[in-house]
Motif scaffolding. Structure first.
Motif, PDB file in Angstrom:
ATOM      1  N   GLU A 115      46.483  32.826  32.950  1.00  0.00           N
ATOM      2  CA  GLU A 115      46.519  33.464  34.118  1.00  0.00           C
ATOM      3  C   GLU A 115      46.567  34.949  34.823  1.00  0.00           C
ATOM      4  OE1 GLU A 115      47.843  29.683  37.718  1.00  0.00           O
ATOM      5  OE2 GLU A 115      49.008  31.291  37.165  1.00  0.00           O
ATOM      6  N   VAL A 116      47.336  35.931  33.719  1.00  0.00           N
ATOM      7  CA  VAL A 116      46.999  37.319  33.979  1.00  0.00           C
ATOM      8  C   VAL A 116      46.387  37.472  33.629  1.00  0.00           C
ATOM      9  CG1 VAL A 116      48.648  39.492  33.439  1.00  0.00           C
ATOM     10  CG2 VAL A 116      49.832  37.622  34.655  1.00  0.00           C
ATOM     11  N   VAL A 117      46.139  37.378  32.068  1.00  0.00           N
ATOM     12  CA  VAL A 117      44.923  37.260  31.150  1.00  0.00           C
ATOM     13  C   VAL A 117      43.559  37.742  31.714  1.00  0.00           C
ATOM     14  CG1 VAL A 117      43.419  36.604  28.928  1.00  0.00           C
ATOM     15  CG2 VAL A 117      45.961  37.092  28.876  1.00  0.00           C
ATOM     16  N   ALA A 118      43.480  36.116  32.749  1.00  0.00           N
ATOM     17  CA  ALA A 118      41.620  35.759  32.723  1.00  0.00           C
ATOM     18  C   ALA A 118      41.446  37.095  34.426  1.00  0.00           C
ATOM     19  CB  ALA A 118      42.008  34.167  33.746  1.00  0.00           C
ATOM     20  N   LEU A 119      42.888  37.780  34.386  1.00  0.00           N
ATOM     21  CA  LEU A 119      42.776  39.278  35.574  1.00  0.00           C
ATOM     22  C   LEU A 119      41.631  39.498  34.530  1.00  0.00           C
ATOM     23  CD1 LEU A 119      45.915  39.529  36.990  1.00  0.00           C
ATOM     24  CD2 LEU A 119      44.269  38.333  37.743  1.00  0.00           C
ATOM     25  N   GLY A 120      41.440  39.953  33.569  1.00  0.00           N
ATOM     26  CA  GLY A 120      40.459  40.870  32.720  1.00  0.00           C
ATOM     27  C   GLY A 120      38.929  39.847  33.421  1.00  0.00           C
ATOM     28  N   ARG A 121      38.658  39.360  33.771  1.00  0.00           N
ATOM     29  CA  ARG A 121      37.632  38.197  34.038  1.00  0.00           C
ATOM     30  C   ARG A 121      36.548  39.081  35.528  1.00  0.00           C
ATOM     31  NH1 ARG A 121      34.791  38.558  29.873  1.00  0.00           N
ATOM     32  NH2 ARG A 121      33.459  37.757  30.873  1.00  0.00           N
ATOM     33  N   ILE A 122      37.580  38.513  36.205  1.00  0.00           N
ATOM     34  CA  ILE A 122      36.755  39.072  37.910  1.00  0.00           C
ATOM     35  C   ILE A 122      35.913  40.111  38.434  1.00  0.00           C
ATOM     36  CG2 ILE A 122      37.539  40.260  39.751  1.00  0.00           C
ATOM     37  CD1 ILE A 122      41.068  39.195  39.528  1.00  0.00           C
ATOM     38  N   PRO A 123      35.606  41.012  37.154  1.00  0.00           N
ATOM     39  CA  PRO A 123      34.663  42.040  37.522  1.00  0.00           C
ATOM     40  C   PRO A 123      33.159  41.611  37.014  1.00  0.00           C
ATOM     41  CG  PRO A 123      36.376  43.620  36.339  1.00  0.00           C
ATOM     42  CD  PRO A 123      36.834  42.135  36.195  1.00  0.00           C
TER      43      PRO A 123
END
Length: 276
Positions: A115-123
């Protein structure tokens, strides 16, 4: 320009001259509480190169990285992306292009590593949109590159300091940036993981600016070095040009012996410089 009309990441205006493409700081300064933290620094990040920021604590390395990321606004000068000032490029377009890894990351929310790594996909996603197959592939690839696949379901709060740092690197890689900014990413890592991480970073086909304390690691992995002291640039060039005994003594107040292995200098620290 607002985000809805910003160019898609990976495209450049045909009118953008080659010298203006990419990320560039032009005589940027930052003043805080009356104190000049960064003083007239110019830096052009070329595609695919790794630039090391060196200097003692308080020299302005972290502040310069935050200016390059658009987290801080310069008091004077300008940071541009493909020839446009960061505010004009738009926050969303900038976030797609530039990934940052700061020294300390904290969260009060209970998140897994994935879930932390997936934060990189927000943009790359519209608000409230579900993760796409592209997002999933990017997260999987970032976990694998940083050796965290087997920790994907583990709670962030149970990780060691080094594992948290690697998770933040993975989050930045999942963002699929063209520019990557890292502030002391080897902190809390043992020697093996320091070398693994820098092998990874230096091998990425993107422009990277990395603040480091270890001069030998900087010499091994950086194409170019920028040495800061009290906010201004003392030296810039290849590791062989910059890392000389006289500069090390001037910047760090340490006597050093510098020899040259094939491809990069090797520094052996001798003693603190004698006070006159």
């Amino acid at each position: 320009m607002n985000d809805s009309t910003a160019e898609a990441p990976g495209t450049e205006s045909a009118a953008t001259p080659e010298w203006a493409s990419g990320l560039r700081a032009d005589r940027v300064s930052r003043r805080t509480s009356g104190r000049l933290i960064v003083d007239g620094v110019t830096l052009t990040l070329r595609p695919g190169e790794t630039v090391g920021l060196l200097g003692p604590n308080g020299s302005g390395k972290s502040t310069l990285l935050r200016l390059l990321a658009g987290i801080l606004a310069p008091s004077s000068g300008v940071v541009t992306l493909d020839g446009r000032a960061l505010p004009e490029a738009g926050r969303r377009a900038t976030a797609r292009r530039i990934a940052t890894v700061e020294q300390h990351a904290h969260t009060q929310t209970e998140l897994t590593v994935r879930e932390v790594v997936a934060l990189g996909r927000i943009p790359h996603r519209r608000a409230w949109a579900s993760a796409s197959a592209t997002d999933t592939r990017a997260v999987d690839a970032a976990l694998e590159r940083t050796g965290l696949t087997d920790r994907a379901g583990q709670s962030w709060h149970t990780l060691s300091g080094g594992e948290r740092q690697r998770t933040q690197i993975a989050r930045a890689l999942a963002q699929e940036p063209r520019e990557l900014l890292l502030d002391e990413p080897t902190n809390h890592l043992d020697i093996q993981h320091q070398l693994d991480l820098l092998d990874l970073v230096a091998g990425l086909p993107i422009g990277t600016v990395i603040a480091l304390h270890d001069l030998n690691l900087a010499a091994m992995y950086c194409d170019r070095l920028l040495v800061l002291r009290e906010g201004h640039v003392l030296a810039e060039g290849t590791p062989g040009q910059v890392l000389t005994p006289s500069l090390i003594k001037r910047v760090y107040d340490v006597e050093a012996d510098v020899t040259h292995d094939p491809g990069h200098p090797v520094i052996r620290f001798l003693r603190r410089a004698r006070k006159r």
